[in-house]
Design a protein around this motif. Structure first.
Motif, mmCIF file in Angstrom:
data_model
loop_
_atom_site.group_PDB
_atom_site.id
_atom_site.type_symbol
_atom_site.label_atom_id
_atom_site.label_comp_id
_atom_site.label_asym_id
_atom_site.label_seq_id
_atom_site.Cartn_x
_atom_site.Cartn_y
_atom_site.Cartn_z
ATOM 1 N N TYR A 157 0.810 -1.221 0.000
ATOM 2 C CA TYR A 157 0.000 0.000 0.000
ATOM 3 C C TYR A 157 0.840 1.267 0.000
ATOM 4 N N MET A 158 2.147 1.115 0.212
ATOM 5 C CA MET A 158 2.979 2.305 0.369
ATOM 6 C C MET A 158 3.593 2.731 -0.956
ATOM 7 N N ASN A 159 4.029 3.981 -1.007
ATOM 8 C CA ASN A 159 4.669 4.539 -2.200
ATOM 9 C C ASN A 159 3.795 4.455 -3.429
ATOM 10 N N ARG A 160 2.557 4.752 -3.287
ATOM 11 C CA ARG A 160 1.685 4.816 -4.447
ATOM 12 C C ARG A 160 0.563 5.774 -4.137
ATOM 13 N N THR A 161 -0.299 6.019 -5.133
ATOM 14 C CA THR A 161 -1.297 7.060 -4.922
ATOM 15 C C THR A 161 -2.685 6.502 -4.653
ATOM 16 N N ASP A 162 -2.883 5.205 -4.822
ATOM 17 C CA ASP A 162 -4.178 4.643 -4.465
ATOM 18 C C ASP A 162 -3.981 3.205 -4.006
ATOM 19 N N ALA A 163 -5.007 2.672 -3.351
ATOM 20 C CA ALA A 163 -4.865 1.331 -2.778
ATOM 21 C C ALA A 163 -4.813 0.290 -3.889
ATOM 22 N N PRO A 164 -4.022 -0.785 -3.708
ATOM 23 C CA PRO A 164 -3.982 -1.832 -4.731
ATOM 24 C C PRO A 164 -5.330 -2.545 -4.795
ATOM 25 N N GLY A 165 -5.771 -2.861 -5.996
ATOM 26 C CA GLY A 165 -7.076 -3.492 -6.171
ATOM 27 C C GLY A 165 -7.031 -4.979 -5.862
ATOM 28 N N GLU A 166 -8.210 -5.598 -5.897
ATOM 29 C CA GLU A 166 -8.317 -7.013 -5.543
ATOM 30 C C GLU A 166 -7.482 -7.886 -6.482
ATOM 31 N N ASP A 167 -7.587 -7.628 -7.791
ATOM 32 C CA ASP A 167 -6.881 -8.495 -8.737
ATOM 33 C C ASP A 167 -5.369 -8.355 -8.590
ATOM 34 N N GLU A 168 -4.910 -7.115 -8.389
ATOM 35 C CA GLU A 168 -3.479 -6.901 -8.222
ATOM 36 C C GLU A 168 -2.974 -7.672 -6.999
ATOM 37 N N GLN A 169 -3.702 -7.548 -5.881
ATOM 38 C CA GLN A 169 -3.283 -8.246 -4.663
ATOM 39 C C GLN A 169 -3.360 -9.764 -4.841
ATOM 40 N N TYR A 170 -4.447 -10.206 -5.457
ATOM 41 C CA TYR A 170 -4.614 -11.642 -5.684
ATOM 42 C C TYR A 170 -3.426 -12.169 -6.498
ATOM 43 N N GLY A 171 -3.029 -11.393 -7.517
ATOM 44 C CA GLY A 171 -1.887 -11.808 -8.341
ATOM 45 C C GLY A 171 -0.628 -11.983 -7.496
ATOM 46 N N ILE A 172 -0.402 -11.053 -6.582
ATOM 47 C CA ILE A 172 0.802 -11.113 -5.746
ATOM 48 C C ILE A 172 0.726 -12.300 -4.776
ATOM 49 N N TYR A 173 -0.414 -12.460 -4.119
ATOM 50 C CA TYR A 173 -0.537 -13.554 -3.145
ATOM 51 C C TYR A 173 -0.434 -14.910 -3.842
ATOM 52 N N ARG A 174 -1.038 -14.977 -5.025
ATOM 53 C CA ARG A 174 -1.004 -16.251 -5.739
ATOM 54 C C ARG A 174 0.428 -16.572 -6.164
ATOM 55 N N ALA A 175 1.155 -15.528 -6.603
ATOM 56 C CA ALA A 175 2.557 -15.744 -6.986
ATOM 57 C C ALA A 175 3.358 -16.226 -5.774
ATOM 58 N N ALA A 176 3.034 -15.686 -4.598
ATOM 59 C CA ALA A 176 3.747 -16.117 -3.386
ATOM 60 C C ALA A 176 3.437 -17.583 -3.096
ATOM 61 N N VAL A 177 2.151 -17.959 -3.200
ATOM 62 C CA VAL A 177 1.761 -19.352 -2.959
ATOM 63 C C VAL A 177 2.505 -20.267 -3.936
ATOM 64 N N ALA A 178 2.528 -19.870 -5.192
ATOM 65 C CA ALA A 178 3.179 -20.707 -6.207
ATOM 66 C C ALA A 178 4.670 -20.833 -5.916
ATOM 67 N N GLY A 179 5.311 -19.694 -5.572
ATOM 68 C CA GLY A 179 6.750 -19.696 -5.330
ATOM 69 C C GLY A 179 7.120 -20.532 -4.114
ATOM 70 N N LEU A 180 6.205 -20.629 -3.144
ATOM 71 C CA LEU A 180 6.513 -21.372 -1.920
ATOM 72 C C LEU A 180 6.288 -22.871 -2.110
ATOM 73 N N ASP A 181 5.629 -23.239 -3.202
ATOM 74 C CA ASP A 181 5.563 -24.631 -3.605
ATOM 75 C C ASP A 181 5.111 -25.540 -2.453
ATOM 76 N N GLY A 182 3.958 -25.225 -1.886
ATOM 77 C CA GLY A 182 3.397 -26.107 -0.859
ATOM 78 C C GLY A 182 3.722 -25.696 0.568
ATOM 79 N N ARG A 183 4.687 -24.770 0.731
ATOM 80 C CA ARG A 183 4.970 -24.306 2.096
ATOM 81 C C ARG A 183 3.842 -23.372 2.540
ATOM 82 N N PRO A 184 3.382 -23.514 3.790
ATOM 83 C CA PRO A 184 2.283 -22.650 4.236
ATOM 84 C C PRO A 184 2.685 -21.168 4.250
ATOM 85 N N LEU A 185 1.695 -20.304 4.061
ATOM 86 C CA LEU A 185 1.929 -18.858 3.965
ATOM 87 C C LEU A 185 0.949 -18.132 4.875
#
Lengths: 209, 834
Positions: free
Chosen positions: B561-589
Motif C-alpha cells: 500500500y505504500m509509495n503509491r497514490t491509491d490502494a492496490p485493487g483485488e486483482d493486483e493483490q490476488y496476483g501477488i498472493y497467488r505468486a507467493a503461494v506458487a513460489g513457496l511450492d506447498g509451504r504454508p503462507l
C-alpha cells in the motif's frame, strides 16, 4: 449556403482524404520534421469521425472535431488545428446553416486560431502559408459577387499556390526550424494538410451542385 | 502551495519525473503526470484533454504550474489552459523552463512555500549546464546582508552536505520566516545568496563538514537561527546508522552520525561474517571499442537507433519489474537511465560522428558517452558525479546491444573486499563472487531490494558506511565485520589476527549450517519445531526457499500500500498472493492484513495526524473502520487460498470484540466471493498477532476465537516497557529479554497450549539463537525470522535439549533484570554446546 449536414460531410471526406494522403504527408514531414504528420492527421480525423453526430449544429460539429484533434493528433498539428476549429466553432454555436459571409468568417477565424496558437506569420513555412491566401482569395471573390462554390474554388487554387510556394522558404517555426537553411527545397507538410482541408470543402460544395 | 502538471511526449518520462518530484517535495505537494497518449502503436505525443484533466486535479492548490518538454507539448498545454474557465485560468501558468530541472526546483520551492511567481522564478533559474558548476565566475552575484542582521555560523554534518533532501528541508524552514535570510559557504569563502531559494543554496555546493554562515534580519531573526539549530541537531532528519546483528544486545542510543571514529567506519549490518582483504573500488568503466570505417552511414545510423530502441525496451521492462517487486529505488534508478538514454544531445552527437567520420556506431557511442561520463566525474558535486555512474551504466547497456557480446561477470584474480557507492540488484549477477571476501557500500538500506538480495549472499556485507568510505585506500588491507556492521580501514596486526580467527570460526559454522539447513529443526532429544521466514515482497521468495525455511510465518502486506497514490485493487493483490503461494511450492503462507498507521502512514488513506500513532488508529482498528479497503484485501487473500495453504492473520488486536468483528468481515468477504462464483478455502486458518499487553492478558479468551497466535515481540516489547521504539533515549528499555516481556510471552504460550491452538513468534526475537532456549522451553511451536537467519538458527537449535530448556526457562523467568537473563542464557548455551 453550407448546411450542417455538409459540414459533417466535409469532416467525413477530409478523414478519407487524410487516410489516402497519410504516406504522402509523412514523407513530406520526414524531410524536415519528425515523420509523423500523416499518421497524426489520419488518427486525429478518424477520432473526429467517431464523435461526429448528424444531429449536431455547425458549432457543435466543429467543437467535437477540435476536441478530437487536440486529444488524438499528438504532435503540434493537434493544438494548431484544434484551436482553429475551436475558434470557428465559437462563432457558429446553434447555427445549422452558414451563409457565404459565414464561411468567410470561418476562414478568418481559422487563420486567427492558427496565428494565436502558433504565434506565426505568413512566410514562415507553416499552415498559414496556404490558409491565409485561401482566406484572402475567398474574401476577394465574394466581394466580386462570386457564389460559394466559386469562392471556394478560388480559395483552393490560392491554397495550392501557397503550398507550393513554401518549397523555397526557410522554416521559422517548429521542429523544421532546427534545420535552418536545410529546410529549403521541401514542401511544408502543414501547408499541405491545410490545402487538403480547404480543397475538400470545395469538393463537398461542388458535388452538391 | 503550488500544484505541478508535467507534460511530456513520453509517459515514462513524465511518470518518472513525477516520482522524482514527489521525493523532492516530500509528497506534500500535488504533482500530476500528463505525458504521452493512449495510443498503443503511437504512444509518443501529447493529449490536451489529458492535460486539462490533470490541471483540474490540482486546481485545489493555490496555483498550478504546467511544464512541457518540447514545442508541440507546449502548444497542447496552452490549448488545455485555454479550455479552462476564466476564473480557473487565472490560477494556472505554463512555465517555460527545462523540464526536469524546472519541475524538481518547482517541487522543492512549492513544498517550501511561496507564491506562484516565486515557484516559477525558481524553476526558470534552475538550470545550470553541468560544465558551469564549480566555476567561481559563473556564480550568481552575491548579496550583502544589512548591518542589523543577526549572523551565525554552523557546521553541516549530513553526508551529502546541503543537497537534495537536506537542502529542501533547509529552504522550507527558511521560507517559514519573514526575515530576509542570506547564506554563504564559509569554508569555500563564497558570497551571500538568498537562503529561501533552493537553486541559490545549491550553488553554494555545501558539502559535509563545510561551515555555513547565515544572516537573518527582520522581526523573527532569532527564530531563524533556532530553526537552523533544530535542523542541525536532528542532522536534517538523516537517519543515523542503525543495525547490528539481531543477537547483539540492544543498540546504544544512536547519537553518532554514520561515520564512526578513528579508523572504524560504522554502517548497517546486512549479512553476518568476517573478512580481511585488500580493498577494491568497483566502478563502471566503458571498455575500449575498436574504430572501424563503415561504408553505409545511413544503415549505421539506423543500427544505432535500433540499439537505442532495444535499450529503451529493456529499461522499461526493468522499471515494470521494479514496480511489481515494489522496489521504488530500483524504479527510480532506471527511470533516471531512461532520461539519459533519451538525451537528444548525446544521440545527435553520436549520429553526427557516424556520418562525419564514417565511424562504426559502437565506437562513436563509446567515445561520446565516455567523454560525458568523465566530465561528470570530474566535477566536485557528488550528486552530479553519481549521474556519471548512471550514464556509464546506460553506456554499457547500449554497447552490449551494439556489439552483441554479453559482458562477462567482473572477475577478481586475487581476494578483495569490494567497496562501492551503492549496490543495485542488477549489479549482483554481473559480479563473480569467487574471490570476493566481503562487500561494503556508501549508501543503501537493509529493506531495499538490493539489501534483501545481499543478505542472501555468502559473504559478509555492510551497507551505508557514509561519505568516509572515500578514505579507504585502494589495495590496502581492510577489515570488514558483518556482525557489528563496521569496517576498519586501517587495522593493526592484532585486529587482523582476531578477525581472521573469527572468520575461520564463522566459515566453519556456516559450512555446517549450510549442510543441515533443509533438515527439520530438531533438538538433541528429538523435539521438532517449525522454522519459518518473514517476508514483505515477492523478490524474497528465492532467498526464502533457498534458506531452508519450512513456511512463511509473516507476509507483511502494508508495503503493497505504500509509495503509491491509491490502494492496490483485488486483482493486483490476488496476483501477488497467488505468486507467493506458487513460489513457496506447498509451504504454508501466513498473510497478515495491512498494518497501516503507526510508523507506516499511507497518504491516500487519509489518516488523521495523531499525537501517538503507535497507540492510535492502526492495524485491525483501522481496517474495521475502513471495510471497503479491508474487504478488497480479504477477498484477494481468500482467493489465493484456493491455490495452496494460506492463513490469514490480523495485526494490532486488543479485544475479543475486535476478533469477532474481523471474523464477520471474513464471512462477508466469503459471501461476496461465493456470490461471484470465485473459489476459496472455506477452512482457511484465522489467527492474530499478540503484540498488545491486553491481548496477552486475555489470551485465554482470544484463543477460543482463533486458530493460532503469532507473538510480535517488537511492538509487544515497546508496549510492555512503555518505551518508544524510535526514541534512542529510551532504547535501553527496549529489550525482549526483560523478565516482564518474557512473562507476558509465557502467559500467551500457555493460553494457546490450554486451548490447543498453535503459537508462533514473528518478531526479531524469534530468529535470535540466544532467545531460542527460553522460547523452546516455554513451548513455542513456530519461529519466524529473516530468511538469512534460518540455517544458523537450525544449527544452534540442534544443540539444544528441550528438557533442559524447559527447566532453564522457569529459572530465567524468575530473574530480576534483562542483563541477568542474558548472562545466564550465555552460560546455559555454552554448557549445551559442549
Amino acid at each position: 449556403m453550407l448546411t450542417s449536414a455538409q459540414v459533417a460531410e466535409w469532416i467525413e471526406k477530409t478523414a478519407a482524404v487524410m487516410a489516402e494522403n497519410r504516406e504522402y504527408l509523412t514523407q513530406l514531414d520526414a524531410a524536415i520534421g519528425d515523420a509523423d504528420h500523416g499518421n497524426n492527421m489520419d488518427r486525429g480525423y478518424k477520432a473526429a469521425l467517431e464523435r461526429l453526430s448528424a444531429e449536431d449544429d455547425v458549432g457543435a460539429i466543429l467543437k467535437s472535431v477540435a476536441m478530437a484533434l487536440i486529444s488524438k493528433v499528438g504532435g503540434a498539428a493537434g493544438p494548431l488545428y484544434g484551436t482553429m476549429f475551436l475558434q470557428a466553432a465559437n462563432a457558429f454555436a446553434g447555427k445549422t446553416t452558414l451563409s457565404e459571409e459565414d464561411v468567410e468568417l470561418l476562414l478568418e477565424r481559422s487563420v486567427d486560431g492558427i496565428k494565436m496558437r502558433g504565434r506565426a506569420e505568413q512566410g514562415e513555412k507553416t499552415i498559414l502559408d496556404s490558409l491565409i491566401p485561401a482566406y484572402e482569395s475567398f474574401q476577394a471573390a465574394r466581394r466580386n459577387g462570386t457564389d460559394l462554390a466559386g469562392c471556394l474554388a478560388a480559395a483552393t487554387d490560392a491554397a495550392e499556390a501557397g503550398m507550393a510556394a513554401t518549397i523555397p522558404l526557410i522554416a521559422k517555426k517548429g521542429r523544421a526550424s532546427y534545420l535552418g537553411e536545410r529546410s529549403i527545397g521541401h514542401q511544408d507538410p502543414g501547408a499541405t494538410s491545410a490545402y487538403l482541408i480547404v480543397k475538400t470543402l470545395r469538393d463537398v460544395v461542388a458535388d452538391a451542385r | 502551495m503550488i500544484g505541478i502538471v508535467i507534460v511530456s511526449h513520453s509517459r515514462q518520462i513524465s511518470d518518472g519525473l513525477k516520482r522524482m518530484a514527489d521525493a523532492m517535495g516530500q509528497e506534500s505537494i500535488p504533482v500530476v503526470s500528463a505525458g504521452g497518449m493512449d495510443e498503443p502503436d503511437d504512444p509518443l505525443g501529447t493529449d490536451a484533454l489529458r492535460i486539462l484533466q490533470a490541471i483540474q486535479e490540482v486546481l485545489h492548490a493555490d496555483g498550478v504550474l504546467v511544464f512541457a518538454d518540447i514545442g508541440a507539448a507546449k502548444l497542447n498545454a496552452e490549448t488545455a489552459i485555454d479550455l479552462l474557465e476564466d476564473a480557473q485560468k487565472r490560477k494556472v501558468r505554463l512555465c517555460d523552463a527545462p523540464l526536469v530541472e524546472g519541475v524538481l526546483a518547482a517541487a522543492v520551492q512549492s513544498a517550501a512555500g511561496g507564491s506562484i511567481e516565486d515557484v516559477m522564478r525558481e524553476a526558470q533559474t534552475a538550470y545550470t549546464p553541468p560544465m558551469a558548476t564549480g566555476r567561481e565566475t559563473e556564480r550568481t552575484p552575491s548579496v550583502t546582508p544589512s548591518a542589523d542582521a543577526l549572523l551565525r555560523e554552523y557546521e553541516i554534518a549530513t553526508p551529502l552536505g546541503l543537497h537534495a533532501r537536506p537542502a529542501a528541508l533547509f529552504v522550507s524552514a527558511m521560507n517559514r520566516h519573514q526575515s530576509a535570510i542570506d547564506i554563504r559557504n564559509v569554508t569555500k569563502n563564497s558570497g551571500y545568496v538568498n537562503a529561501k531559494s533552493i537553486n541559490k543554496v545549491m550553488t553554494l555546493e555545501v558539502q559535509q563538514r563545510d561551515r555555513i554562515g547565515v544572516s537573518a534580519s527582520g522581526p523573527d531573526a532569532a527564530q531563524v537561527h533556532d530553526a537552523i539549530q533544530a535542523l542541525i541537531d536532528q542532522n536534517f532528519g538523516e537517519a543515523p546508522a542503525t543495525g547490528g546483528p539481531p543477537s547483539a544486545p540492544p543498540p546504544k542510543p544512536a547519537t553518532d552520525t554514520a561515520d564512526g571514529d578513528g579508523s572504524i567506519l560504522n554502517g548497517t549490518a546486512i549479512r553476518i561474517g568476517y573478512a580481511v582483504a585488500p580493498a577494491r573500488f568497483l566502478r563502471i568503466e566503458l571498455p575500449d571499442v575498436d574504430a572501424r570505417q563503415v561504408d553505409d552511414v545511413d544503415a549505421e545510423v539506423v543500427r544505432f537507433d535500433e540499439a537505442l530502441a532495444t535499450a529503451r525496451a529493456e529499461i522499461e521492462a526493468l522499471i515494470q519489474r521494479g514496480k511489481t517487486m515494489l522496489d521504488d529505488y530500483e524504479v527510480r534508478i532506471f527511470e533516471a537511465h531512461l532520461l539519459h538514454l533519451d538525451d537528444p544531445e548525446i544521440a545527435e552527437a553520436v549520429r553526427k560522428r557516424i556520418r562525419k567520420d564514417k565511424s562504426n556506431a559502437e565506437h562513436a557511442w563509446r567515445d561520446t558517452v565516455a567523454a560525458m561520463v568523465a566530465s561528470y566525474r570530474g566535477l566536485a558535486d557528488p550528486v552530479i558525479q553519481a549521474r556519471g555512474d548512471d550514464l556509464a551504466d546506460v553506456g554499457l547497456r547500449v554497447l552490449r546491444i551494439l556489439t552483441g557480446a554479453d559482458a562477462m561477470p567482473t572477475r577478481f584474480e586475487t581476494p578483495v573486499i569490494l567497496c562501492t557507492k551503492t549496490l543495485r540488484p542488477s549489479d549482483i549477477p554481473t559480479l563473480d563472487f569467487s574471490n570476493v571476501q566481503g562487500l561494503c557500500t556508501e549508501k543503501g538500506s537493509k529493506t531495499s531490494h538490493a539489501g534483501i538480495l545481499a543478505s542472501g549472499l555468502n559473504v559478509p556485507v555492510v551497507f551505508g558506511l557514509g561519505a568516509r568510505i572515500e578514505e579507504i585506500e585502494e589495495g590496502r588491507d581492510i577489515l570488514l565485520d558483518g556482525a557489528s556492521g563496521t569496517v576498519d580501514i586501517d587495522p593493526d596486526a592484532k585486529a587482523i589476527k582476531a578477525a581472521q580467527e573469527k572468520r575461520t570460526a564463522w566459515r566453519d559454522r556456516m559450512d555446517r549450517a549450510e549442510r543441515i539447513k533443509f533438515r527439520p529443526a530438531t533438538t538433541r532429544d528429538g523435539q521438532r519445531r517449525r522454522v519459518a521466514a518473514n517476508m514483505q515482497g515477492l523478490q524474497e521468495l528465492g532467498n526464502i526457499v533457498a534458506s531452508g525455511a519450512e513456511e512463511v510465518g509473516l507476509f507483511r502486506t502494508e508495503f503493497l500500500y505504500m509509495n503509491r497514490t491509491d490502494a492496490p485493487g483485488e486483482d493486483e493483490q490476488y496476483g501477488i498472493y497467488r505468486a507467493a503461494v506458487a513460489g513457496l511450492d506447498g509451504r504454508p503462507l501466513v498473510i497478515r492484513t495491512m498494518d497501516i498507521g503507526g510508523d507506516k502512514p499511507v497518504p491516500y488513506l487519509q489518516q488523521p495526524n495523531e499525537a501517538n500513532p503507535n497507540l492510535g488508529w492502526r492495524g485491525l482498528r483501522f481496517c474495521l473502520a475502513n471495510t471497503k479497503v479491508f474487504h478488497t484485501q480479504l477477498r484477494a487473500i481468500l482467493r489465493a487460498s484456493s491455490h495452496g495453504p494460506v492463513r490469514v492473520m490480523f495485526p494490532m488486536v486488543s479485544t475479543v470484540d475486535e476478533v469477532t468483528a474481523a471474523r464477520r468481515e471474513v464471512e462477508a468477504a466469503e459471501a461476496q466471493l461465493t456470490g461471484a462464483g470465485l473459489d476459496f478455502d472455506p477452512t482457511i486458518q484465522i489467527g492474530i498477532m499478540v503484540e498488545v499487553p491486553a491481548a496477552a492478558e486475555t489470551a485465554d479468551a482470544l484463543a477460543a476465537h482463533v486458530d493460532f497466535f503469532s507473538i510480535g515481540t517488537n511492538d509487544l516489547t515497546q508496549y510492555v516497557m512503555a518505551a518508544d521504539r524510535g526514541n534512542p533515549k529510551v532504547a535501553d528499555l527496549i529489550d525482549p529479554f526483560h523478565p516482564a516481556v518474557l512473562r507476558v510471552i509465557q502467559r500467551t504460550i500457555h493460553a494457546a497450549k490450554r486451548a490447543k491452538i498453535w503459537v508462533g513468534m514473528c518478531g526479531a526475537m524469534a530468529g535470535d539463537p540466544m532467545a531460542a532456549p527460553i522460547l523452546l522451553g516455554l513451548g513455542l511451536d513456530e519461529f519466524s525470522m529473516n530468511a538469512a537467519q534460518v540455517p544458523e538458527f537450525k544449527l544452534s537449535f540442534s544443540h539444544l535439549s528441550a528438557d533442559a530448556c524447559a527447566r532453564f526457562a522457569e529459572e530465567a523467568l524468575a530473574l530480576d533484570t534483562a542483563a541477568q537473563v542474558r548472562e545466564r542464557t550465555a552460560a546455559f548455551l555454552d554448557a549445551q554446546t559442549e
